[in-house]
Write a protein that holds these residues in place. Sequence first.
Motif, PDB file in Angstrom:
ATOM      1  N   ALA A 149      35.931  33.571  31.825  1.00  0.00           N
ATOM      2  CA  ALA A 149      35.774  35.028  31.749  1.00  0.00           C
ATOM      3  C   ALA A 149      35.169  35.615  33.020  1.00  0.00           C
ATOM      4  N   GLY A 150      34.204  34.930  33.610  1.00  0.00           N
ATOM      5  CA  GLY A 150      33.574  35.429  34.830  1.00  0.00           C
ATOM      6  C   GLY A 150      34.527  35.515  36.007  1.00  0.00           C
ATOM      7  N   ASN A 151      35.562  34.685  35.997  1.00  0.00           N
ATOM      8  CA  ASN A 151      36.532  34.683  37.101  1.00  0.00           C
ATOM      9  C   ASN A 151      37.469  35.884  37.069  1.00  0.00           C
ATOM     10  N   VAL A 152      37.594  36.513  35.906  1.00  0.00           N
ATOM     11  CA  VAL A 152      38.514  37.651  35.778  1.00  0.00           C
ATOM     12  C   VAL A 152      38.140  38.740  36.780  1.00  0.00           C
ATOM     13  N   TYR A 153      36.833  38.951  36.973  1.00  0.00           N
ATOM     14  CA  TYR A 153      36.365  40.051  37.821  1.00  0.00           C
ATOM     15  C   TYR A 153      36.706  39.844  39.293  1.00  0.00           C
ATOM     16  N   TYR A 154      37.062  38.632  39.648  1.00  0.00           N
ATOM     17  CA  TYR A 154      37.522  38.366  41.017  1.00  0.00           C
ATOM     18  C   TYR A 154      38.882  39.037  41.250  1.00  0.00           C
ATOM     19  N   TYR A 155      39.667  39.137  40.182  1.00  0.00           N
ATOM     20  CA  TYR A 155      41.031  39.686  40.297  1.00  0.00           C
ATOM     21  C   TYR A 155      41.122  41.121  39.786  1.00  0.00           C
ATOM     22  N   PHE A 156      40.373  41.431  38.731  1.00  0.00           N
ATOM     23  CA  PHE A 156      40.423  42.757  38.115  1.00  0.00           C
ATOM     24  C   PHE A 156      38.994  43.201  37.826  1.00  0.00           C
ATOM     25  N   LYS A 157      38.618  44.348  38.332  1.00  0.00           N
ATOM     26  CA  LYS A 157      37.229  44.821  38.194  1.00  0.00           C
ATOM     27  C   LYS A 157      36.946  45.437  36.825  1.00  0.00           C
ATOM     28  N   THR A 158      37.979  45.986  36.193  1.00  0.00           N
ATOM     29  CA  THR A 158      37.781  46.669  34.917  1.00  0.00           C
ATOM     30  C   THR A 158      38.923  46.327  33.958  1.00  0.00           C
ATOM     31  N   LYS A 159      38.694  46.628  32.691  1.00  0.00           N
ATOM     32  CA  LYS A 159      39.758  46.435  31.706  1.00  0.00           C
ATOM     33  C   LYS A 159      40.935  47.363  32.011  1.00  0.00           C
ATOM     34  N   ASP A 160      40.660  48.571  32.496  1.00  0.00           N
ATOM     35  CA  ASP A 160      41.747  49.492  32.839  1.00  0.00           C
ATOM     36  C   ASP A 160      42.667  48.905  33.904  1.00  0.00           C
ATOM     37  N   GLU A 161      42.094  48.158  34.847  1.00  0.00           N
ATOM     38  CA  GLU A 161      42.940  47.501  35.857  1.00  0.00           C
ATOM     39  C   GLU A 161      43.842  46.465  35.203  1.00  0.00           C
ATOM     40  N   LEU A 162      43.338  45.792  34.173  1.00  0.00           N
ATOM     41  CA  LEU A 162      44.174  44.835  33.435  1.00  0.00           C
ATOM     42  C   LEU A 162      45.260  45.555  32.643  1.00  0.00           C
ATOM     43  N   VAL A 163      44.933  46.718  32.087  1.00  0.00           N
ATOM     44  CA  VAL A 163      45.943  47.507  31.372  1.00  0.00           C
ATOM     45  C   VAL A 163      47.035  47.939  32.351  1.00  0.00           C
ATOM     46  N   GLU A 164      46.622  48.382  33.530  1.00  0.00           N
ATOM     47  CA  GLU A 164      47.592  48.778  34.561  1.00  0.00           C
ATOM     48  C   GLU A 164      48.485  47.601  34.939  1.00  0.00           C
ATOM     49  N   ALA A 165      47.882  46.415  35.075  1.00  0.00           N
ATOM     50  CA  ALA A 165      48.655  45.214  35.406  1.00  0.00           C
ATOM     51  C   ALA A 165      49.630  44.870  34.279  1.00  0.00           C
ATOM     52  N   ALA A 166      49.192  45.061  33.026  1.00  0.00           N
ATOM     53  CA  ALA A 166      50.069  44.798  31.882  1.00  0.00           C
ATOM     54  C   ALA A 166      51.268  45.741  31.892  1.00  0.00           C
ATOM     55  N   LEU A 167      51.027  47.004  32.206  1.00  0.00           N
ATOM     56  CA  LEU A 167      52.136  47.966  32.290  1.00  0.00           C
ATOM     57  C   LEU A 167      53.104  47.587  33.406  1.00  0.00           C
ATOM     58  N   ALA A 168      52.564  47.113  34.523  1.00  0.00           N
ATOM     59  CA  ALA A 168      53.427  46.647  35.618  1.00  0.00           C
ATOM     60  C   ALA A 168      54.243  45.437  35.169  1.00  0.00           C
ATOM     61  N   GLU A 169      53.628  44.592  34.348  1.00  0.00           N
ATOM     62  CA  GLU A 169      54.338  43.427  33.792  1.00  0.00           C
ATOM     63  C   GLU A 169      55.503  43.887  32.916  1.00  0.00           C
ATOM     64  N   HIS A 170      55.260  44.872  32.057  1.00  0.00           N
ATOM     65  CA  HIS A 170      56.335  45.401  31.206  1.00  0.00           C
ATOM     66  C   HIS A 170      57.450  46.013  32.065  1.00  0.00           C
ATOM     67  N   ALA A 171      57.056  46.747  33.095  1.00  0.00           N
ATOM     68  CA  ALA A 171      58.061  47.345  33.995  1.00  0.00           C
ATOM     69  C   ALA A 171      58.871  46.249  34.684  1.00  0.00           C
TER      70      ALA A 171
END
Length: 199
Positions: A52-74
């Motif tokens: 879990a601590g490593n996630v912040y190296y790639y994404f600073k917030t949950k919203d950034e992960l949501v944005e990445a998920a939307l890019a994945e769907h696209a």
Amino acid sequence: MTDSEMSRGTRPRAKAAGKRRQLTAAAARVLHEQGVERTTIADIARAAEVPAGNVYYYFKTKDELVEAALAEHAGHLRELTDELDKLPEPRNRLKGLITAWVSGRDTAARYGCPTGTLAAELDKRDEGGLDLLAGRVVRQLLDWVERQYGEIGVADPEGRALTLVGAYQGMSLLSNALRDPEIMTREGDRLIRELDAPA
């Protein structure tokens, strides 16, 4: 720099890209299954098999992960439509799209349409702009469908695209609400029959 030094330098970058990719794919899946509000960064980290601590190296917030998920769907949508674009006839491309929708009927019955459910949930937030990003993925689908109807030569290709994509969202919603994947099957068959009917 020697070849081995160069390869050592690229290995960490490739590993980092792989971890980011794992997290993005996991975010798309977990957010679809649990929704934005119920999902934690720890849930996504667990699904991606990343501490879990490593996630912040790639994404600073949950919203950034949501944005990445939307890019994945696209990206998934782009891959699908690129594949369908290899078919020479637009009517067959649309049938292929419907067939792809129906092939996901079990997932739709359990969780709904990945992009549609995210768009509906994100629209209820007061800020962030993620609802607009979800809308762009829906627009990407609408534009592609409209182009197919335009090539077929139907009157009002934009309206036909809205009707087809709306039918997909409706059958996904009903399939999910009633936990009945066969709604997707029946409605998909009906949509294909409509495409086969004379204009």
